[in-house]
Design a protein around this motif. Structure first.
Motif, short mmCIF file in Angstrom:
data_model
loop_
_atom_site.label_atom_id
_atom_site.label_comp_id
_atom_site.label_asym_id
_atom_site.label_seq_id
_atom_site.Cartn_x
_atom_site.Cartn_y
_atom_site.Cartn_z
N ASP A 47 -16.01 -13.69 18.65
CA ASP A 47 -15.76 -13.99 20.07
C ASP A 47 -16.88 -13.48 20.97
N LYS A 48 -17.43 -12.32 20.63
CA LYS A 48 -18.45 -11.71 21.48
C LYS A 48 -19.85 -12.20 21.12
N PHE A 49 -20.62 -12.52 22.16
CA PHE A 49 -21.99 -13.04 21.96
C PHE A 49 -22.86 -12.05 21.21
N VAL A 50 -22.77 -10.76 21.55
CA VAL A 50 -23.63 -9.75 20.91
C VAL A 50 -23.34 -9.68 19.42
N GLU A 51 -22.09 -9.89 19.04
CA GLU A 51 -21.75 -9.86 17.62
C GLU A 51 -22.31 -11.09 16.90
N ARG A 52 -22.29 -12.23 17.58
CA ARG A 52 -22.86 -13.44 16.98
C ARG A 52 -24.37 -13.30 16.82
N GLU A 53 -25.01 -12.69 17.81
CA GLU A 53 -26.46 -12.47 17.73
C GLU A 53 -26.82 -11.52 16.60
#
Length: 238
Positions: A47-53
């Motif tokens: 859900d979180k962008f930083v985790e996807r990055e």
């Protein structure tokens, strides 16, 4: 409270990274070398962008360890993955791997030229030379201080005495890997001086020297190369 929240966030990210790395190691050790570690896939759709990055970085690291195998795996994900976020990020990783392994641009200085005859200092006599008539803005030559009117009398240790060397010079530069340092012999103020410069990158299907923007042309050529590469493989029967 703000500092405490920030520290909590940092600990959370470190925990995610450790979890993903651990998942990679477990997957590699269990013989599932053909697939992307599940922990990375989970991170790619977090859900979180930083985790996807963070997962994206680990996906690149995983792919770079075995680029040949990972190319097939990533291609399969691009073709079959239902989650658009995972598919998009696999496509990005695939593009990076393919361009790194298969795309090789021509060497490029970014000059137009004409053959002339000049007299070397001392008793050097008359020799053939290349006179620069135009320099492409922001090209390797321009960045190295080559200007209109510069006289090139040699490449490396070789100086020219016969005509036709402009074409030879162009082909030698074209065949030099971008980033390679070459040495030009220039005639300046009656003296032969040596100038080292790094060969730039020229798009494979770029137009004439005078018309192209090297940076934009290279970006377009890389995009076109990957598009063709991908289209060809997506059309192949499974």
């Amino acid at each position: 409270m703000a500092m405490f929240g920030h520290q909590q966030h940092e600990r959370s990210l470190r925990g995610i990274s450790k979890s993903i790395i651990a998942g990679c190691l477990i997957t590699a050790g269990s013989g599932q070398e053909a697939g992307i570690p599940p922990s990375i896939l989970e991170g790619l759709s977090a859900d979180k962008f930083v985790e996807r990055e963070e997962a994206q970085k680990l996906l690149r690291q995983w792919a770079e360890k075995a680029p040949v195998k990972s190319t097939d795996v990533l291609l399969g994900r691009v073709r079959d993955e239902e989650d658009p976020e995972i598919r998009s990020r696999c496509l990005e990783a695939l593009k990076a791997i393919v361009l790194e392994r298969e795309y090789h641009a021509d060497g490029f200085l970014g000059i137009s030229m004409q053959e002339v005859e000049v007299k070397l200092p001392g008793n050097g006599g008359l020799v053939k030379a290349i006179r620069v008539t135009r320099v492409v803005e922001d090209s390797a030559a321009g960045q190295a201080g080559i200007t209109e009117g510069t006289l090139i009398v040699g490449l490396g240790e070789r100086m020219w005495k016969n005509g036709g060397m402009a074409m030879e010079f162009r082909e030698q530069v074209k065949g030099t890997r971008p980033g390679t340092t070459i040495t030009l012999q220039l005639l300046e103020n009656g003296e032969v001086v040596r100038k080292a410069l790094k060969v730039g990158e020229r798009a494979r299907h770029a137009g004439g020297f005078d018309e192209e923007d090297p940076v934009k042309a290279n970006e377009l050529a890389r995009e076109e190369f990957f598009r063709r590469w991908l289209d060809k493989r997506l059309k192949q029967p499974r």
